[in-house]
Scaffold this motif. Structure first.
Motif: not given
Length: 228
Positions: A21-23, A159-164
């Motif tokens: 569910g990170a997305y 983490w950073i890929s998800n926020l990008v």
């Protein structure tokens, strides 16, 4: 062959298709876009750089390291201590619930990966109600004996890929812009992971009030794409 297998295991953990569910979380970015603090790739990059240097992701990653180390020496009390410590460090209910929900999902997956290891199952049973994601990530990577340096790089990149990707959807940015932004942050990830590895317990601190305020305000937005 062994190194390749461990790399593949880490890539699986960091894959966006892993059902955690990170997305569905924006970690405050949706508020910042709504308030027009983030309007383009430059402002998003500046936010992410500051989070890497000073924000709570440093503490979160340091907890991954401590969970990893505790698991290797079969220190259940240490795992429970750092899990409680990290829960107490979450500034808002929204951030705490995100960590618990993702942690619970990962622990459930871990249990299905290896149901025969007695210590692993004892750890999972002890943490299943309120285990944090960073703790669960440290546990499974230690169980698989993946190098801690690779673990930390994978965690930060994930983490950073998800926020990008959040920025691509909300600002919005083009896919190419997003990938260029991700590539440009690799150097800072490499710098910070070395710093995080050397953090002592008494140095676990962050400056994340901007994230806290954005998180608090998020549930009150008129429309939302992401969970609080």
């Amino acid at each position: 062959m062994l190194m390749s297998k461990k790399l593949l295991l880490l890539l699986q953990l960091c894959n966006s298709s892993l059902p955690l569910g990170a997305y569905s979380y924006s970690e405050g970015l949706e508020t910042l876009v709504e308030d027009q603090h983030l309007t383009d790739d430059k402002s998003l990059k500046n936010w992410l750089l500051n989070e890497l240097k000073y924000g709570s992701i440093r503490i979160e990653s340091a907890i991954v390291v401590r969970a990893y180390q505790c698991y290797l020496i079969r220190d259940l009390n240490g795992l429970l201590y750092w899990n409680n410590w990290f829960t107490a460090s979450r500034e808002t209910a929204e951030l705490r619930q995100q960590s618990w929900q993702m942690g619970k999902s990962l622990l459930k997956l871990i249990s299905s990966f290896d149901s025969e290891d007695e210590f692993l199952q004892e750890v999972i049973n002890s943490l299943k109600l309120s285990g944090n994601y960073s703790i669960a990530f440290g546990i499974i990577t230690a169980h698989w004996n993946i190098k801690i340096e690779d673990v930390l790089l994978g965690y930060l990149h994930n983490w950073i890929s998800n926020l990008v990707n959040v920025g691509i959807k909300l600002i919005p940015l083009g896919q190419t812009q997003g990938q260029k932004l991700l590539l440009s942050l690799n150097e800072e990830i490499s710098k910070q992971f070395e710093s995080i590895l050397s953090l002592k317990d008494e140095e676990l601190s962050s400056c994340s009030w901007g994230l806290s305020l954005a998180s608090i305000k998020h549930e009150q937005l008129y429309t939302r794409l992401f969970r609080s």
